[in-house]
Every structure is written in C-alpha cells, then in structure tokens.
Scaffold this active site. Structure first.
Site, PDB file in Angstrom:
ATOM      1  N   HIS A 404       5.776   4.742  -4.327  1.00 11.87           N
ATOM      2  CA  HIS A 404       5.224   5.376  -3.130  1.00 11.87           C
ATOM      3  C   HIS A 404       3.842   5.996  -3.383  1.00 11.87           C
ATOM      4  O   HIS A 404       3.509   7.033  -2.804  1.00 11.87           O
ATOM      5  CB  HIS A 404       6.191   6.468  -2.626  1.00 11.87           C
ATOM      6  CG  HIS A 404       7.493   5.920  -2.118  1.00 11.87           C
ATOM      7  ND1 HIS A 404       8.582   6.721  -1.841  1.00 11.87           N
ATOM      8  CD2 HIS A 404       7.865   4.653  -1.823  1.00 11.87           C
ATOM      9  CE1 HIS A 404       9.589   5.954  -1.397  1.00 11.87           C
ATOM     10  NE2 HIS A 404       9.181   4.707  -1.386  1.00 11.87           N
TER      11      HIS A 404
HETATM   12  C1  LIG Z   1       8.832  -2.728  -3.868  1.00 15.64           C
HETATM   13  C2  LIG Z   1       8.469  -1.648  -2.882  1.00 15.64           C
HETATM   14  C3  LIG Z   1       9.461  -1.111  -2.064  1.00 15.64           C
HETATM   15  C4  LIG Z   1       9.148  -0.095  -1.168  1.00 15.64           C
HETATM   16  N1  LIG Z   1      10.104   0.351  -0.301  1.00 15.64           N
HETATM   17  C5  LIG Z   1       9.764   1.246   0.653  1.00 15.64           C
HETATM   18  C6  LIG Z   1      10.683   1.598   1.680  1.00 15.64           C
HETATM   19  O1  LIG Z   1      11.759   1.029   1.808  1.00 15.64           O
HETATM   20  N2  LIG Z   1      10.314   2.559   2.563  1.00 15.64           N
HETATM   21  C7  LIG Z   1       9.115   3.202   2.478  1.00 15.64           C
HETATM   22  O2  LIG Z   1       8.887   4.122   3.251  1.00 15.64           O
HETATM   23  N3  LIG Z   1       8.188   2.824   1.564  1.00 15.64           N
HETATM   24  C8  LIG Z   1       8.476   1.844   0.681  1.00 15.64           C
HETATM   25  N4  LIG Z   1       7.532   1.408  -0.201  1.00 15.64           N
HETATM   26  C9  LIG Z   1       6.166   1.931  -0.076  1.00 15.64           C
HETATM   27  C10 LIG Z   1       5.435   1.324   1.131  1.00 15.64           C
HETATM   28  O3  LIG Z   1       5.831  -0.020   1.349  1.00 15.64           O
HETATM   29  C11 LIG Z   1       3.926   1.364   0.864  1.00 15.64           C
HETATM   30  O4  LIG Z   1       3.578   2.639   0.431  1.00 15.64           O
HETATM   31  C12 LIG Z   1       3.098   1.033   2.095  1.00 15.64           C
HETATM   32  O5  LIG Z   1       3.495  -0.207   2.631  1.00 15.64           O
HETATM   33  C13 LIG Z   1       1.623   1.013   1.713  1.00 15.64           C
HETATM   34  O6  LIG Z   1       0.845   0.626   2.826  1.00 15.64           O
HETATM   35  P1  LIG Z   1      -0.732   0.417   2.671  1.00 15.64           P
HETATM   36  O7  LIG Z   1      -1.222  -0.131   3.943  1.00 15.64           O
HETATM   37  O8  LIG Z   1      -1.324   1.686   2.152  1.00 15.64           O
HETATM   38  O9  LIG Z   1      -0.888  -0.655   1.504  1.00 15.64           O
HETATM   39  P2  LIG Z   1      -0.292  -2.133   1.395  1.00 15.64           P
HETATM   40  O10 LIG Z   1       0.787  -2.346   2.400  1.00 15.64           O
HETATM   41  O11 LIG Z   1       0.059  -2.336  -0.035  1.00 15.64           O
HETATM   42  O12 LIG Z   1      -1.491  -3.076   1.831  1.00 15.64           O
HETATM   43  C14 LIG Z   1      -2.633  -3.337   1.059  1.00 15.64           C
HETATM   44  C15 LIG Z   1      -3.080  -4.760   1.374  1.00 15.64           C
HETATM   45  O13 LIG Z   1      -4.415  -4.940   0.962  1.00 15.64           O
HETATM   46  C16 LIG Z   1      -4.531  -6.166   0.236  1.00 15.64           C
HETATM   47  N5  LIG Z   1      -5.640  -5.982  -0.701  1.00 15.64           N
HETATM   48  C17 LIG Z   1      -5.697  -5.128  -1.743  1.00 15.64           C
HETATM   49  N6  LIG Z   1      -6.913  -5.197  -2.330  1.00 15.64           N
HETATM   50  C18 LIG Z   1      -7.628  -6.107  -1.646  1.00 15.64           C
HETATM   51  C19 LIG Z   1      -8.948  -6.595  -1.786  1.00 15.64           C
HETATM   52  N7  LIG Z   1      -9.789  -6.132  -2.730  1.00 15.64           N
HETATM   53  N8  LIG Z   1      -9.383  -7.559  -0.920  1.00 15.64           N
HETATM   54  C20 LIG Z   1      -8.551  -8.031   0.073  1.00 15.64           C
HETATM   55  N9  LIG Z   1      -7.268  -7.574   0.228  1.00 15.64           N
HETATM   56  C21 LIG Z   1      -6.826  -6.622  -0.607  1.00 15.64           C
HETATM   57  C22 LIG Z   1      -3.180  -6.321  -0.437  1.00 15.64           C
HETATM   58  O14 LIG Z   1      -2.930  -7.643  -0.845  1.00 15.64           O
HETATM   59  C23 LIG Z   1      -2.241  -5.814   0.651  1.00 15.64           C
HETATM   60  O15 LIG Z   1      -1.885  -6.836   1.550  1.00 15.64           O
HETATM   61  C24 LIG Z   1       7.816   0.395  -1.102  1.00 15.64           C
HETATM   62  C25 LIG Z   1       6.825  -0.150  -1.914  1.00 15.64           C
HETATM   63  C26 LIG Z   1       7.133  -1.177  -2.786  1.00 15.64           C
HETATM   64  C27 LIG Z   1       6.035  -1.772  -3.618  1.00 15.64           C
END
Ligand SMILES: Cc1cc2nc3c(=O)[nH]c(=O)nc-3n(C[C@H](O)[C@H](O)[C@H](O)COP(=O)(O)OP(=O)(O)OC[C@H]3O[C@@H](n4cnc5c(N)ncnc54)[C@H](O)[C@@H]3O)c2cc1C
Length: 466
Positions: A404
């Site tokens: 997280h």
């Molecule tokens: C295995 C796992 C299980 C989890 N389970 C839960 C759960 O059940 N409930 C919960 O509340 N939270 C859970 N979490 C946490 C939650 O899913 C994440 O914290 C949340 O989805 C993050 O959202 P975000 O938009 O910040 O990043 P992300 O959803 O990680 O999105 C980032 C995106 O940017 C892309 N990216 C990165 N760098 C670049 C770049 N330089 N150029 C182009 N694209 C790029 C990536 O490929 C990705 O698609 C879990 C996390 C994981 C890894």
C-alpha cells in the site's frame, strides 16, 4: 482545444482520463507502460478473477522492486491485479489530511459526495452517504468461505461488535469492530478502474490510450512542463501537451520527477541529473507493514476473493485470508495502518530501467512494534494459537507488506517544506504539472488505499476539468 497528457493508465489515470475526456473540447492522451487491450473483452480471463492475484514470479504484468514490492503494469494498474477490497478510511483520517494540507478540500464532508458518486453499492446504495448510480460496483460476500465465517464467529465470541457496513460513517474516536469487506467486484469478476472508468470512455474521439510506452522524462521549458519523452520497445519519442498529469503510482511518479530534475538536490547531484527544482520527492512515504500469523488448516474448497472479513482495531487491521499462500497453512494478516516510522524512496541510477530503492522503515519505532505485538496477541487469542513470546526477532521473521505504498510526492501548502504538490495536486514551482495518484497522500490512512486513490483522482480531475 486543451491537451492533457496523462502518464499511466493505472487506478488514478483511468479516473482522470475518463473525467477529462468527458468534455469533447479536451484532448486527452494516456501513455501506459504496460499492455492495453483494445477492448475489455480481450482482457485475459485470469486477470478478471478476483480470487487470483497475478503477482507471482511468472507474471508479465507487474513492476518489481527489492523488498518483495510489486505494482500493476497494465491498463488499470495495481487496481487491475489487487484484492478488490474497496474500503473508505474513517472520518478522522480526512480530518488529519485536511489539517496537514490546510485545506477543506479533503475534509470528510467535502469528499463524501465523491465517494458516493463513485459507487453503486448493491447492499447500501440508498443509505445516507452512499451511491446507487456510480461506476464502481460494490458488494460484500453473501456466502463467506468457512475460514471467513470461523473468523467472524471468533470475533463475535470475543465480544467485538459486528459492523454491518464498513463503508458507513465512522466518527471520531475508536473504530473497532469486524465486518464483511466491501469489494469492487461484479458477477464474480474484478471490477478494476480500467473496466469501471477507462473502457467505457474509450470510444471517445478525443481520448487516446497507448500501451507499451514508458515515459522516461518530463520535458521542461524553464519552470513549465511542455511534454514528455518516452520509450516504446527500441523506439524513443517526444510528445508535447498543454499540461501533464502524472498518475504513475507511488513509486514511478516519484522516480519520474527525480529523473526529470525535480527532487532532493544531493540525490540529483549524486545521480548526475541537472537540478531543475529542489523538492522533497521520495523523502517521506508510508505503507502498511503486515505480520503473517500462520496456522494449519484445510485447503480451500473454492476460489473466493482474498479477504471477505476484516477486524478493525483502531490502527490495526486483522485479515483472515481465504487463499493459502503456504501449502497447508492458513494466514491471518495483522497490519499496522498508521506506522510512526516513515519510509524513503531514492534512485540508484538515472537510468529508467533501474528499479527505485524503497526503504519502508518497517518496525523501526518501538511504538510500531508494540502495536503489532498487541495485534498478534489478539490474533492468537482469536485463533486459540499458543504462540509463546512475540519478540522483535519473531516480528521480523513474519514481516511482510500490504503493498500500500503512498506519499512519495506529499501534498501540502507551499510553505510546507515536506510538500511536493498543493491540495489540488499541482506540483509546487512547476506550471502545468499535476500528480493525481497515491504518491500525493500526506498522512497514513487506516484502510487499504484503493477506494482512496479513486477518490483522490476524482477530486483532482474535477479541479482540472476545463
Ligand atoms: C498485489 C496488490 C494487491 C493489492 N490489494 C489491494 C486491495 O485489495 N485493496 C486496496 O485498497 N489496495 C490494494 N492494493 C493497493 C492498490 O491497488 C494501489 O495502492 C493503487 O491501485 C495504486 O493506484 P495508483 O493509481 O497510485 O497506481 P497504479 O494503479 O499502480 O497505477 C500506475 C500506472 O502507471 C503506469 N506507469 C508507471 N510508470 C510509468 C511510466 N513511466 N510511463 C507510463 N506508465 C507508467 C503503471 O504501469 C500503472 O499502470 C494492492 C496492491 C497490490 C500491488
């Protein structure tokens, strides 16, 4: 026509791109490092099974970092591979958030309408503070697996209150109780942000989503962002835009800023990156350390979501997982939700293919260890497990992460030396650059972050709609 380039089609990026492209006069281009399927029907079936987390060594849709950290690398990001737990933090977390950033934008009262608009809660949709018409389907299991049912019975027998709706209002003070976990699933499928937000918008002529494209650097002209550099296979390119909204997640958003010269000056100099703007990028971050209490039990008879029930004990969350991570052994996770010790993110190299280094700071504070020991003792009582002495070595041997990570580009007012972005996600000191993902979280939150990151992105996108 205003043009916005969104970096990353993850949880936040899907919400931002869908909201901004709702205006036909706004051109939105999303660059995503991982695969983007042309339609939702083409997404491989196993990725939609909420009982399966595709993060094992064979997975081709994750970023990997030292310390067993993974993030989703595909359309939908981490939200496309996660446990589907979709729980709102208690009001007290928004009070702390709002106070730290000195803005009413993030008070519980201000965010509640956004939470309601995000969901179609099949159990409580018409209750106050809930929604029945939003894009994210939310439901709680009606037929819990034996391991979940036994845990709920043990909680009730120990005198813990059952909370019917873990997404209901939780006022100030203790938030203890157990209940069924609100899940972002529909008809047995994981309802990640790509399915709920981005695919429904994909036919719009003003929205383009390009996969397999890694943004390697922000292009800056003075103190204004003017576009990005990217790599696609062996190809390299540049795309210009009126503004850039970074949604690359807590690791990669921070890494991108640092590679672009926005970060701690000593780090930039040590990496040989010209300093554009000294900023505390990566200087603070937070996560939920988790102790795995394992005990013998029967194999699951069917695949279900990983977590159907949870026990909330103020700053601790107890999680009776349904899958077996170790053959023959069940696992009850004891997670500390508001750790005292912050973590830190740095880069070892300016090369975008070298993974960032994350020191989560786990178990460094005696207070954190004491809270986790208390949580493990409660777990042992619930499971009737004779665990013996739980000392620091025992905690370390059973330590894991909830995955997280948050807060590497912390939100705060301009005079806050810890802040990278303002309350609307705009990077202090750089025009045209916004961050809308979990990296901007300024305080630890007492629930998993998926519901919060969609909220964050919805609030920030609203501010950026033209
Ligand atoms: C295995 C796992 C299980 C989890 N389970 C839960 C759960 O059940 N409930 C919960 O509340 N939270 C859970 N979490 C946490 C939650 O899913 C994440 O914290 C949340 O989805 C993050 O959202 P975000 O938009 O910040 O990043 P992300 O959803 O990680 O999105 C980032 C995106 O940017 C892309 N990216 C990165 N760098 C670049 C770049 N330089 N150029 C182009 N694209 C790029 C990536 O490929 C990705 O698609 C879990 C996390 C994981 C890894």
């Amino acid at each position: 026509m205003t043009s916005t380039l969104v970096v990353g089609a993850g949880s936040a990026g899907c919400v931002v791109a869908a909201r901004l492209s709702a205006d036909p006069a706004h051109a939105v281009l999303v660059l995503e490092a991982g695969p983007v399927w042309a339609s939702a029907a083409l997404i491989p079936g196993p990725l939609l099974d909420p009982g399966h987390l595709p993060v094992g060594p064979e997975s081709a849709v994750v970023w990997r970092y030292p310390g067993n950290l993974v993030r989703g690398k595909l359309i939908g990001g981490s939200g496309a591979i996660n446990g589907s737990y979709f729980v709102r933090p208690p009001a007290a977390d928004f009070a702390a958030w709002s106070a730290v950033v000195a803005s009413p934008m993030w008070s519980y009262e201000a965010v509640l309408p956004f939470f309601a608009a995000l969901e179609t809660d099949r159990d409580f949709g018409t209750a106050p503070g809930h929604g029945a018409h939003g894009p994210v389907p939310v439901e709680r299991t009606a037929d819990p697996a034996p391991v979940s049912r036994e845990f709920a019975d043990a909680c009730a027998a120990s005198g813990f209150a059952e909370i019917a709706d873990l997404n209901g209002y939780v006022g100030p003070g203790r938030t203890d109780g157990f209940g069924r976990v609100p899940l972002a699933v529909a008809r047995g499928r994981r309802a990640g942000p790509a399915l709920t937000h981005l695919y429904p918008a994909l036919a719009r002529p003003n929205l383009t989503v390009t996969g397999g494209t890694t943004v390697t650097r922000l292009l800056l002209r003075g103190s204004r962002v003017v576009g990005v550099e990217w790599s696609r296979g062996r190809g390299r390119g540049t795309t210009f835009a009126d503004r850039v909204i970074v949604c690359a997640g807590a690791v990669e958003s921070a890494a991108l800023l640092i590679r672009s010269g926005i970060g701690p000056e000593p780090l930039l100099r040590s990496l040989g990156i010209p300093v554009v703007l000294p900023a505390p990028v990566g200087a603070w971050c937070t996560d939920h350390p988790e102790i795995g209490v394992e005990y013998p039990g029967p194999e699951p008879v069917r695949s279900t979501v990983a977590l159907e029930y949870a026990l909330e004990l103020d700053d601790l969350e107890l999680r009776p997982y349904t899958p077996m991570f170790t053959p023959g052994l069940r696992r009850l996770g004891v997670a500390l939700m508001t750790p005292d010790t912050p973590g830190r993110l740095t880069l070892a190299s300016a090369d975008p293919t070298v993974p960032a280094r994350i020191d989560q700071g786990y178990l460094r504070a005696e207070h954190d260890r004491a809270r986790l020991r208390a949580g493990v003792r409660t777990a042992a009582e619930l499971l009737r497990l004779p665990l013996g002495e739980i000392d620091d070595a025992w905690l370390r041997a059973h330590l894991g992460t909830s995955q997280h990570l948050s807060g590497t580009c912390r939100m705060g007012p301009a005079d806050d030396r810890r802040a990278v972005v303002d309350p609307a996600g705009r990077v202090h000191g750089i025009d045209g650059l916004t961050i809308a993902d979990l990296s901007v979280l300024p305080v630890p939150i007492r629930r998993g972050p998926q519901a919060t990151v969609l909220l964050l992105a919805a609030v920030i996108a609203e501010r950026h709609a033209v």
